[in-house]
Write an enzyme that holds these catalytic residues in place. Structure first.
Site, PDB file in Angstrom:
ATOM      1  N   CYS A   2       0.768  -0.779  -0.517  1.00 41.56           N
ATOM      2  CA  CYS A   2      -0.020   0.085  -0.143  1.00 41.56           C
ATOM      3  C   CYS A   2       0.934   0.738  -0.347  1.00 41.56           C
ATOM      4  O   CYS A   2       2.043   0.833   0.477  1.00 41.56           O
ATOM      5  CB  CYS A   2      -0.563  -0.290   1.308  1.00 41.56           C
ATOM      6  SG  CYS A   2      -1.921  -1.142   1.345  1.00 41.56           S
ATOM      7  N   ARG A  27       1.588   1.966  -5.630  1.00 39.42           N
ATOM      8  CA  ARG A  27       1.625   1.011  -4.830  1.00 39.42           C
ATOM      9  C   ARG A  27       0.073   0.197  -4.566  1.00 39.42           C
ATOM     10  O   ARG A  27       0.439  -1.024  -4.090  1.00 39.42           O
ATOM     11  CB  ARG A  27       2.122   1.807  -3.558  1.00 39.42           C
ATOM     12  CG  ARG A  27       3.243   2.239  -3.931  1.00 39.42           C
ATOM     13  CD  ARG A  27       3.869   3.077  -2.770  1.00 39.42           C
ATOM     14  NE  ARG A  27       4.130   2.335  -1.340  1.00 39.42           N
ATOM     15  CZ  ARG A  27       5.617   1.298  -1.522  1.00 39.42           C
ATOM     16  NH1 ARG A  27       6.695   1.704  -2.273  1.00 39.42           N
ATOM     17  NH2 ARG A  27       5.386   0.576  -0.247  1.00 39.42           N
ATOM     18  N   TRP A  75      -3.246  -1.743  -1.364  1.00 37.77           N
ATOM     19  CA  TRP A  75      -3.969  -3.247  -2.563  1.00 37.77           C
ATOM     20  C   TRP A  75      -4.061  -4.367  -0.628  1.00 37.77           C
ATOM     21  O   TRP A  75      -3.262  -4.728  -0.232  1.00 37.77           O
ATOM     22  CB  TRP A  75      -2.574  -3.308  -2.425  1.00 37.77           C
ATOM     23  CG  TRP A  75      -2.193  -4.807  -3.822  1.00 37.77           C
ATOM     24  CD1 TRP A  75      -2.874  -4.874  -4.787  1.00 37.77           C
ATOM     25  CD2 TRP A  75      -1.350  -6.432  -3.020  1.00 37.77           C
ATOM     26  NE1 TRP A  75      -2.120  -5.766  -5.452  1.00 37.77           N
ATOM     27  CE2 TRP A  75      -1.823  -6.915  -4.451  1.00 37.77           C
ATOM     28  CE3 TRP A  75      -1.251  -6.454  -2.222  1.00 37.77           C
ATOM     29  CZ2 TRP A  75      -1.117  -8.353  -4.637  1.00 37.77           C
ATOM     30  CZ3 TRP A  75      -0.488  -8.053  -2.229  1.00 37.77           C
ATOM     31  CH2 TRP A  75      -1.333  -8.643  -3.666  1.00 37.77           C
ATOM     32  N   ASN A 101       0.925  -0.417   6.219  1.00 40.54           N
ATOM     33  CA  ASN A 101       1.238   0.060   4.688  1.00 40.54           C
ATOM     34  C   ASN A 101       1.890  -2.028   5.316  1.00 40.54           C
ATOM     35  O   ASN A 101       2.952  -1.512   6.286  1.00 40.54           O
ATOM     36  CB  ASN A 101       2.599   0.585   3.932  1.00 40.54           C
ATOM     37  CG  ASN A 101       2.702  -0.784   2.645  1.00 40.54           C
ATOM     38  OD1 ASN A 101       2.356  -1.561   2.486  1.00 40.54           O
ATOM     39  ND2 ASN A 101       3.876  -0.402   3.157  1.00 40.54           N
ATOM     40  N   GLY A 102       1.277  -2.881   4.976  1.00 46.77           N
ATOM     41  CA  GLY A 102       2.182  -4.476   5.588  1.00 46.77           C
ATOM     42  C   GLY A 102       0.965  -5.058   6.278  1.00 46.77           C
ATOM     43  O   GLY A 102       0.401  -5.227   5.785  1.00 46.77           O
ATOM     44  N   GLU A 488       9.207 -12.779 -20.996  1.00 46.39           N
ATOM     45  CA  GLU A 488       8.749 -11.931 -20.484  1.00 46.39           C
ATOM     46  C   GLU A 488       7.712 -11.198 -21.436  1.00 46.39           C
ATOM     47  O   GLU A 488       7.317 -10.340 -20.964  1.00 46.39           O
ATOM     48  CB  GLU A 488      10.469 -10.803 -20.487  1.00 46.39           C
ATOM     49  CG  GLU A 488      10.308  -9.567 -20.665  1.00 46.39           C
ATOM     50  CD  GLU A 488       9.673  -8.667 -18.994  1.00 46.39           C
ATOM     51  OE1 GLU A 488       9.256 -10.109 -17.865  1.00 46.39           O
ATOM     52  OE2 GLU A 488       8.888  -8.146 -19.041  1.00 46.39           O
ATOM     53  N   LYS A 492       4.513  -9.313 -19.912  1.00 42.12           N
ATOM     54  CA  LYS A 492       4.174  -8.273 -20.162  1.00 42.12           C
ATOM     55  C   LYS A 492       2.439  -8.688 -20.790  1.00 42.12           C
ATOM     56  O   LYS A 492       1.472  -7.609 -20.056  1.00 42.12           O
ATOM     57  CB  LYS A 492       4.890  -7.760 -21.335  1.00 42.12           C
ATOM     58  CG  LYS A 492       6.464  -7.152 -20.228  1.00 42.12           C
ATOM     59  CD  LYS A 492       6.030  -6.144 -19.680  1.00 42.12           C
ATOM     60  CE  LYS A 492       6.038  -6.238 -18.422  1.00 42.12           C
ATOM     61  NZ  LYS A 492       7.093  -6.644 -18.189  1.00 42.12           N
ATOM     62  N   GLU A 495       0.035  -9.195 -18.055  1.00 40.69           N
ATOM     63  CA  GLU A 495      -0.533  -8.984 -16.880  1.00 40.69           C
ATOM     64  C   GLU A 495      -1.611  -7.137 -17.251  1.00 40.69           C
ATOM     65  O   GLU A 495      -2.063  -6.698 -16.705  1.00 40.69           O
ATOM     66  CB  GLU A 495       1.164  -8.058 -15.948  1.00 40.69           C
ATOM     67  CG  GLU A 495       1.968  -7.050 -16.361  1.00 40.69           C
ATOM     68  CD  GLU A 495       3.523  -6.753 -16.126  1.00 40.69           C
ATOM     69  OE1 GLU A 495       2.849  -7.270 -14.300  1.00 40.69           O
ATOM     70  OE2 GLU A 495       4.074  -6.750 -16.476  1.00 40.69           O
ATOM     71  N   HIS A 511       6.615 -30.389 -27.873  1.00 42.61           N
ATOM     72  CA  HIS A 511       6.533 -31.322 -26.080  1.00 42.61           C
ATOM     73  C   HIS A 511       5.783 -31.449 -25.841  1.00 42.61           C
ATOM     74  O   HIS A 511       5.214 -31.764 -24.373  1.00 42.61           O
ATOM     75  CB  HIS A 511       7.657 -31.724 -25.648  1.00 42.61           C
ATOM     76  CG  HIS A 511       8.926 -31.870 -26.178  1.00 42.61           C
ATOM     77  ND1 HIS A 511       8.993 -32.749 -26.452  1.00 42.61           N
ATOM     78  CD2 HIS A 511      10.051 -31.044 -26.505  1.00 42.61           C
ATOM     79  CE1 HIS A 511      10.793 -32.962 -27.193  1.00 42.61           C
ATOM     80  NE2 HIS A 511      11.080 -32.191 -27.025  1.00 42.61           N
ATOM     81  N   LYS A 610       2.727  -2.890  -7.778  1.00 40.52           N
ATOM     82  CA  LYS A 610       3.945  -2.780  -8.412  1.00 40.52           C
ATOM     83  C   LYS A 610       5.063  -3.346  -7.727  1.00 40.52           C
ATOM     84  O   LYS A 610       5.749  -3.435  -8.306  1.00 40.52           O
ATOM     85  CB  LYS A 610       4.394  -1.099  -8.886  1.00 40.52           C
ATOM     86  CG  LYS A 610       5.781  -0.437  -8.849  1.00 40.52           C
ATOM     87  CD  LYS A 610       6.299  -0.974 -10.447  1.00 40.52           C
ATOM     88  CE  LYS A 610       7.526  -0.538 -11.127  1.00 40.52           C
ATOM     89  NZ  LYS A 610       7.160  -1.208 -12.044  1.00 40.52           N
TER      90      LYS A 610
END
Ligand code: M6R
Length: 615
Positions: A2, A27, A75, A101-102, A488, A492, A495, A511, A610
């Site tokens: 957060c 955040r 968040w 935050n936590g 990657e 991208k 997300e 395979h 983030k």
């Protein structure tokens, strides 16, 4: 994670706190709230949704006066995102207010204990438990807010950056940190609090970053007193002069931070080189490596720990280190490594890669590696971050602030730092000749200009994005140095556009994944010249025979892939080991344009944050 922000001084707190929350929204952005105090009334408003929702709600609902204010953008961890679970939270008496935050891990046991003592809880959050614990201590011990916070935090297991104020103390905010960042901006007769310095950069360049297990009592017109939470020892805090400027944290004419950051890559890579890549003198200077050269040369192996995009950069580094410096490398998800009881010795070097420097799993992996005697080297972007501080040595990427949730310039600058390291070690070990070394340096120096050239494909990438924007699945294939780029590229797309995508080493297609290919399936194949080119061309033929749609990422001037693929996007030629720095550019642009065309929130994709400061 957060974002938290606060102000105490002589100005109106509201505009500072609300703008600060907007800057910290990267955040977490599932709910937001604010509490303002004018010395008589506390005005608290919170809502599910974005800071803009809070702003609309608040300006209708309450007066926004008061020169003390705290705000939070969330968040969610404990409790779904809704108005009630949003921060700030009141204590039962209504006197104390907190943002956090936590995660408080032992919140359940504390909650049961407090419930027995008559406390009630409106929300499902661990934070409401903490503020009532502080209130309980304050009452029972008949003590001031600062002391009560300290005693309460000594009963808590978990991670936090908190700011608390007391209705009876209109000139004071108490803050504390363990595992979550907290910066205090020091102005003239005014103080700012934030998860990073961006909310107060236009007001002051002076900041104190609290260390873990430190708390501070901030008093209007008086100043800041920092103490250790455990033993109450007074701390003489180090005041930093911030290098950040406002331009760096604004969009600068781009529609989204992600696009701005994609376009910043040439400059970001140049900044990563600065003072390190000295091509004329044929040397690489990296203090963190130089100072620990003996350890690097004696290392049996390098273990890279990271998450997400940083893990992909680690995979690229595995290929580069092994190829150039002939050091065995293992790349681990930090989240697995930390719980795997890994075999680590004092002869291992662990490299931790993290843009934010705050990722909880990476931090835990570092602590584990250190406890087993390994030397830990950090590759971080955020200066002074927890990981930068926890590692034995390190190198910053100097990419500048990355605000878009989807990492772009962090990836390329991480690869740049790791390439410099691999080359420096290769030279020291004698695994490449001096002329090969010089050739690599000269080529590396051309990369920013080549990234600029790769960015010119933007218009054509938009055309391709328009054709495939409604596809429901994508495959990304690459080999060797470009296998991690395929991973990657898929990450991208997933997300920010929410389209399902998978990355594979091209040869693995046979395979299993080949069963997925039909005329609906776009397959992005990285098929640059050198290294397995013919093999990848064969893979393209196999896709073509099954009617898959092929988007080839090729070296400028390529002919073979052009004949087979539905579309080709050219990137300039370079040494194979540096090719990920170029091939990743069109993949970033492709995911960006598809997401924009699908009307997705590119900079703040759903469910993400983030940096992931929780397990
Ligand atoms: O800050 P870090 O580099 O440690 O973050 C690691 C991942 O959370 C991050 O790379 C994430 O995967 C990004 N959203 C990818 O774009």
């Amino acid at each position: 994670m957060c974002g938290i922000v606060g102000y105490i001084g002589y100005r109106e707190a509201y505009p500072i706190v609300i703008k600060g929350l907007q800057r910290l929204e990267y955040r977490g952005y599932d709910s937001a709230g604010i509490a303002l105090y004018d010395g008589t009334n506390i005005k608290l408003s919170k809502t599910k949704g974005k800071v803009s929702d809070l702003k609309n709600k608040l300006e209708d609902e309450i007066s926004t006066s008061g020169s003390l204010g705290i705000g939070h953008t969330r968040w969610a961890t404990h409790g779904v995102p809704n108005d009630v679970n949003s921060h700030p939270h009141y204590s039962n008496s209504g006197d104390l207010v907190i943002i956090h935050n936590g995660i408080i891990e032992n919140y359940d046991a504390l909650k049961k204990e407090l419930s027995k003592r008559g406390y009630t809880f409106k929300s499902d959050t661990d934070t409401e438990v903490l503020i009532n614990l502080i209130e309980d201590v304050k009452k029972n011990e008949d003590t001031k807010l600062g002391k009560a916070v300290q005693i309460a935090l000594n009963q808590v297991v978990g991670a936090y950056a908190i700011a608390v104020f007391d209705k009876n103390k209109p000139n004071e905010i108490v803050v504390a940190r363990l595992g979550s960042p907290l910066a205090i901006g020091i102005g003239e007769d005014e103080f700012f609090i934030a998860s990073d310095a961006s909310p107060f950069i236009e007001y002051t360049k002076n900041a104190i970053y609290l260390e873990d297990e430190e708390m501070a009592i901030i008093r209007r017109n008086k100043g800041v007193k920092v103490r250790k939470i455990k033993d109450d020892a007074l701390v003489d805090p180090y005041m930093q002069e911030l290098q950040l400027n406002l331009e760096q944290i604004e969009k600068g004419g781009f529609d989204h931070f992600m696009l701005k950051e994609i376009y910043e890559q040439p400059e970001a890579i140049r900044d990563t080189f600065r003072g390190r890549l000295l091509t004329n003198q044929a040397i690489i200077k990296m203090a963190g490596v130089e100072d620990n050269m003996k350890k690097f040369l004696a290392a049996d192996r390098i273990i890279i720990v990271a998450c997400g995009t940083s893990w992909h950069a680690g995979l690229v580094a595995e290929y580069i280190f092994e190829d150039l410096a002939r050091i065995p490398v293992e790349v681990e998800y930090a989240s697995e490594f930390r719980y795997r009881n890994p075999v680590i010795t004092g002869n291992d070097i662990v490299i931790a890669i993290s843009q934010s420097g705050e990722t909880a799993d990476t931090l835990a992996a570092i602590k584990l590696a250190k406890s087993k005697g390994a030397f830990v080297f950090g590759v971080c972007n955020v200066v002074g971050s927890s990981i930068a501080r926890e590692t034995n040595a390190g190198a910053y990427t100097h990419a500048g602030p990355e605000i878009g949730v989807a990492s772009t310039k962090a990836f390329t600058t991480q690869i740049t730092v790791l390439s410099l390291m691999a080359l420096r070690l290769a030279r020291a070990k004698g695994t490449i000749t001096s002329s090969e070394f010089r050739h690599h340096l000269i080529e590396l120096e051309t990369i920013p200009a080549k990234v600029e050239e790769a960015l010119k494909s933007d218009g054509y990438v938009q055309t391709i994005a328009d054709i495939y924007k409604h596809a429901t699945n994508f495959l990304y294939l690459g080999r060797g140095f470009n296998f991690p780029v395929a991973l990657e590229g898929a990450l991208k797309l997933k997300e920010i556009s929410y389209i399902h995508a998978e990355g594979y080493p091209a040869a693995e297609m046979k395979h299993g994944p080949i069963a997925l290919i039909d005329e609906q399936m776009p397959v992005v194949v990285i098929a640059t010249k050198k290294g397995h080119y013919e093999k990848v061309v064969s893979n393209i033929q196999e896709i073509k025979s099954r009617k898959g749609k092929i988007i080839g990422i090729v070296t400028k001037g390529d002919k073979s892939v052009k004949e087979l693929a539905d579309h080709v996007i050219e990137v300039p030629e370079t040494l194979e080991c540096f090719s990920p720095l170029l091939t990743t550019i069109p993949l970033q642009l492709l995911s960006y344009h598809i997401a924009v065309m699908l009307d997705k929130n590119v900079d703040q994709p759903r469910n993400l944050a983030k940096s992931v400061t929780v397990e």
